[in-house]
Design a protein around this motif. Sequence first.
Motif, PDB file in Angstrom:
ATOM      1  N   LEU A   7     -35.487 -19.586  -2.902  1.00  0.00           N
ATOM      2  CA  LEU A   7     -36.854 -19.456  -3.413  1.00  0.00           C
ATOM      3  C   LEU A   7     -37.637 -18.415  -2.605  1.00  0.00           C
ATOM      4  CD1 LEU A   7     -38.680 -20.787  -5.556  1.00  0.00           C
ATOM      5  CD2 LEU A   7     -39.552 -22.236  -3.738  1.00  0.00           C
ATOM      6  N   LEU A  17     -44.301  -6.728  -6.562  1.00  0.00           N
ATOM      7  CA  LEU A  17     -44.922  -6.750  -7.884  1.00  0.00           C
ATOM      8  C   LEU A  17     -46.242  -7.504  -7.850  1.00  0.00           C
ATOM      9  CD1 LEU A  17     -41.858  -7.535 -10.184  1.00  0.00           C
ATOM     10  CD2 LEU A  17     -42.658  -5.357  -9.320  1.00  0.00           C
ATOM     11  N   ILE A  18     -46.265  -8.554  -7.016  1.00  0.00           N
ATOM     12  CA  ILE A  18     -47.460  -9.400  -6.983  1.00  0.00           C
ATOM     13  C   ILE A  18     -48.624  -8.692  -6.309  1.00  0.00           C
ATOM     14  CG2 ILE A  18     -48.397 -11.546  -6.048  1.00  0.00           C
ATOM     15  CD1 ILE A  18     -45.521 -12.648  -6.209  1.00  0.00           C
ATOM     16  N   PHE A 129     -51.101 -10.285 -15.044  1.00  0.00           N
ATOM     17  CA  PHE A 129     -49.701 -10.222 -15.475  1.00  0.00           C
ATOM     18  C   PHE A 129     -49.014  -8.950 -14.981  1.00  0.00           C
ATOM     19  CE2 PHE A 129     -51.945 -12.426 -19.094  1.00  0.00           C
ATOM     20  CZ  PHE A 129     -51.768 -13.685 -18.555  1.00  0.00           C
ATOM     21  N   GLY A 130     -49.037  -8.777 -13.679  1.00  0.00           N
ATOM     22  CA  GLY A 130     -48.364  -7.612 -13.114  1.00  0.00           C
ATOM     23  C   GLY A 130     -48.979  -6.308 -13.584  1.00  0.00           C
ATOM     24  N   LEU A 132     -50.133  -5.533 -16.417  1.00  0.00           N
ATOM     25  CA  LEU A 132     -49.868  -5.144 -17.810  1.00  0.00           C
ATOM     26  C   LEU A 132     -51.130  -5.273 -18.652  1.00  0.00           C
ATOM     27  CD1 LEU A 132     -46.412  -6.736 -18.712  1.00  0.00           C
ATOM     28  CD2 LEU A 132     -46.927  -4.391 -18.109  1.00  0.00           C
ATOM     29  N   LYS A 173     -42.676   0.369 -22.358  1.00  0.00           N
ATOM     30  CA  LYS A 173     -42.782   1.438 -21.368  1.00  0.00           C
ATOM     31  C   LYS A 173     -43.247   2.752 -21.981  1.00  0.00           C
ATOM     32  CE  LYS A 173     -37.798   2.171 -21.474  1.00  0.00           C
ATOM     33  NZ  LYS A 173     -36.559   2.094 -20.689  1.00  0.00           N
TER      34      LYS A 173
ATOM     35  N   LEU B   9     -42.345 -24.472  -5.120  1.00  0.00           N
ATOM     36  CA  LEU B   9     -42.141 -23.893  -6.443  1.00  0.00           C
ATOM     37  C   LEU B   9     -43.415 -24.025  -7.270  1.00  0.00           C
ATOM     38  CD1 LEU B   9     -39.946 -22.568  -8.168  1.00  0.00           C
ATOM     39  CD2 LEU B   9     -39.443 -24.809  -9.111  1.00  0.00           C
ATOM     40  N   LEU B  15     -48.157 -17.398  -9.162  1.00  0.00           N
ATOM     41  CA  LEU B  15     -47.798 -16.072  -8.661  1.00  0.00           C
ATOM     42  C   LEU B  15     -46.520 -15.570  -9.318  1.00  0.00           C
ATOM     43  CD1 LEU B  15     -48.540 -16.609  -4.869  1.00  0.00           C
ATOM     44  CD2 LEU B  15     -49.797 -15.144  -6.440  1.00  0.00           C
ATOM     45  N   LEU B  16     -45.533 -16.504  -9.444  1.00  0.00           N
ATOM     46  CA  LEU B  16     -44.266 -16.109 -10.055  1.00  0.00           C
ATOM     47  C   LEU B  16     -44.469 -15.727 -11.513  1.00  0.00           C
ATOM     48  CD1 LEU B  16     -41.843 -18.765  -8.535  1.00  0.00           C
ATOM     49  CD2 LEU B  16     -41.919 -16.329  -8.046  1.00  0.00           C
ATOM     50  N   SER B  18     -47.179 -14.573 -12.881  1.00  0.00           N
ATOM     51  CA  SER B  18     -47.856 -13.291 -13.000  1.00  0.00           C
ATOM     52  C   SER B  18     -46.922 -12.153 -12.603  1.00  0.00           C
ATOM     53  CB  SER B  18     -49.132 -13.262 -12.162  1.00  0.00           C
ATOM     54  OG  SER B  18     -48.788 -13.290 -10.795  1.00  0.00           O
ATOM     55  N   ALA B  19     -45.949 -12.471 -11.745  1.00  0.00           N
ATOM     56  CA  ALA B  19     -45.026 -11.422 -11.317  1.00  0.00           C
ATOM     57  C   ALA B  19     -43.850 -11.287 -12.272  1.00  0.00           C
ATOM     58  CB  ALA B  19     -44.513 -11.740  -9.916  1.00  0.00           C
ATOM     59  N   CYS B  20     -43.404 -12.440 -12.829  1.00  0.00           N
ATOM     60  CA  CYS B  20     -42.218 -12.394 -13.684  1.00  0.00           C
ATOM     61  C   CYS B  20     -42.557 -11.847 -15.060  1.00  0.00           C
ATOM     62  CB  CYS B  20     -41.613 -13.779 -13.858  1.00  0.00           C
ATOM     63  SG  CYS B  20     -40.844 -14.382 -12.363  1.00  0.00           S
ATOM     64  N   SER B  21     -43.790 -12.136 -15.504  1.00  0.00           N
ATOM     65  CA  SER B  21     -44.108 -11.820 -16.882  1.00  0.00           C
ATOM     66  C   SER B  21     -44.135 -10.327 -17.211  1.00  0.00           C
ATOM     67  CB  SER B  21     -45.429 -12.473 -17.282  1.00  0.00           C
ATOM     68  OG  SER B  21     -46.400 -12.114 -16.356  1.00  0.00           O
ATOM     69  N   PRO B  22     -44.332  -9.412 -16.207  1.00  0.00           N
ATOM     70  CA  PRO B  22     -44.340  -8.024 -16.630  1.00  0.00           C
ATOM     71  C   PRO B  22     -43.003  -7.625 -17.241  1.00  0.00           C
ATOM     72  CG  PRO B  22     -44.678  -8.150 -14.253  1.00  0.00           C
ATOM     73  CD  PRO B  22     -44.552  -9.534 -14.761  1.00  0.00           C
ATOM     74  N   TRP B  23     -42.983  -7.525 -18.551  1.00  0.00           N
ATOM     75  CA  TRP B  23     -41.738  -7.128 -19.198  1.00  0.00           C
ATOM     76  C   TRP B  23     -41.523  -5.627 -19.071  1.00  0.00           C
ATOM     77  CZ3 TRP B  23     -45.968  -9.238 -21.575  1.00  0.00           C
ATOM     78  CH2 TRP B  23     -46.706  -8.390 -22.397  1.00  0.00           C
ATOM     79  N   VAL B  24     -42.605  -4.927 -18.659  1.00  0.00           N
ATOM     80  CA  VAL B  24     -42.448  -3.524 -18.289  1.00  0.00           C
ATOM     81  C   VAL B  24     -42.649  -3.456 -16.776  1.00  0.00           C
ATOM     82  CG1 VAL B  24     -43.265  -1.176 -18.630  1.00  0.00           C
ATOM     83  CG2 VAL B  24     -43.398  -2.803 -20.510  1.00  0.00           C
ATOM     84  N   PRO B  26     -42.949  -2.153 -12.876  1.00  0.00           N
ATOM     85  CA  PRO B  26     -43.672  -1.005 -12.330  1.00  0.00           C
ATOM     86  C   PRO B  26     -42.841   0.274 -12.303  1.00  0.00           C
ATOM     87  CG  PRO B  26     -44.155  -2.948 -11.050  1.00  0.00           C
ATOM     88  CD  PRO B  26     -43.098  -3.355 -12.031  1.00  0.00           C
ATOM     89  N   GLU B  28     -40.795   1.186 -14.381  1.00  0.00           N
ATOM     90  CA  GLU B  28     -40.565   1.681 -15.747  1.00  0.00           C
ATOM     91  C   GLU B  28     -41.825   2.316 -16.344  1.00  0.00           C
ATOM     92  OE1 GLU B  28     -37.318  -1.322 -17.661  1.00  0.00           O
ATOM     93  OE2 GLU B  28     -39.344  -2.131 -17.441  1.00  0.00           O
ATOM     94  N   ARG B  29     -42.829   2.519 -15.501  1.00  0.00           N
ATOM     95  CA  ARG B  29     -44.127   2.948 -16.035  1.00  0.00           C
ATOM     96  C   ARG B  29     -44.409   4.428 -15.817  1.00  0.00           C
ATOM     97  NH1 ARG B  29     -47.588  -2.390 -14.090  1.00  0.00           N
ATOM     98  NH2 ARG B  29     -46.043  -3.869 -14.864  1.00  0.00           N
TER      99      ARG B  29
END
Lengths: 378, 73
Positions: A7, A17-18, A129-130, A132, A173, B9, B15-16, B18-24, B26, B28-29
């Motif tokens: 984890l 990313l965060i 959301f990162g 986005l 993208k 967890l 946080l996860l 918000s970090a996991c959800s970017p399907w694009v 960084p 790839e931008r």
Amino acid sequence: MAATKRLLLAFALLLPLIVQAEVLAPDRLDVMYHSYDGGGATIDGPSVLIRKNIGNSVAVSANYYVDMVSSASIDVLATASEYTEERTEYSIGAEYLNDRTIIRAGYTSSEENDYSAQTGSINISQSFFGDLTTLTLGMSYGEDTVGQNGNTEFEEDVARRRYQLNLTQILTKSLIAAFNFESAVDEGFLNNPYRQVRYLDPNAAQGYSYQKELYPETRNSDAAALRAIYYLPYRASLRADYRLYEDSWGIEASNWELRYTHPWGERWLFELKYRSYEQTQADFYSDLFPYRDAQNFLARDKELSEYTSDTIGLGVTYYVPEQWLWVFDKSTVNLYWDNFQFDYENFRNVLAEDAVVGEEPMYNFDANVIRLYFSFWY
Amino acid sequence: MKYLSRGMLLLAMPLLLSACSPWVKPYERAHLADEVMSFDRDPIANGYLHHVYEAREAARGADGASGGGCGCN
């Protein structure tokens, strides 16, 4: 224990990313000459916009803008004589960045010999959301003072409020989209103290006379827009915009636009666009009222009539080689030209000779808008 | 230790997400960061054109520009 380690490892991998925070736009100076020429009116002047970051979290900006107006438009020729005037506008703004939040505040002051306006605005942007998604909520409040040349007794007020919501979303993208919604509420003296409406008058030699226009003292409007920009398989982009609008005066409007942006080599960027706009008339608009004081409210402003407008735009940007202007990080020279064609559906050309009253040809005109500007990043 | 893992967890979930959800991602931008993808590449020029629209059209607002009108008549 192994689960905890996994984890923590996953968390460490995702950390970049965060914590990827927003950054402020770079320092920049823009100097522009702008010109509008059409329908008997020419309006031109300079505009200077400077932006400076102070540290990593604060930015300030200032704008100086002048409109030099020389008008012999159809309204002016029909009921008055050609005039010139000047409007000067000063704006200041500040931004504060904290992680993924940007708070902006601005103040604008506009002065001309018979009209002054002060507007304050504030908005807050947050990315999610990162990064986005970016949500911006904003509002502004303005107070205007309306005067009338040649009538020192005349002074009226207007209060203007605006509420905005903007949502920008990265979809793929190569595709970014935005949704904008804005409500506006105006209260006070909303008509133009000089503009007049015409009505049938059998006693007048030309068959009609004029009286002052009279508008309601409130106007509420809502506008919603969708925009998207797509990165093409080669280095170029295609942008599409669509907006819907309606207000409490009975006007419904929509516009759409397509824009193609194409860099060429390292030094050039070209832009081509087409925009189409249409609107219905205000409930209290008429080109020719049947008699004097025919309604509670009276308007014959062509901007409140039913009409369409088509615009073609061309633009070019040149990236100046660094060695030519070494004091700046980057410099560009830009020339953009837009041609507007306005076609009115129920605003008649009263200057047409030998026309039967109420059957004059519909008015139309085209206007050319030039933006010549130099941008410097430092 | 099991509860600690679950607790962490749970704490990390927002946080996860918000970090996991970017399907694009960084990285790839690159295309999105290109200036041809900007809604407001040159604010001074964009703001002026919106001023022209507001002066010549009844519709106002939702143009993506900040501020509150031109204060002109």
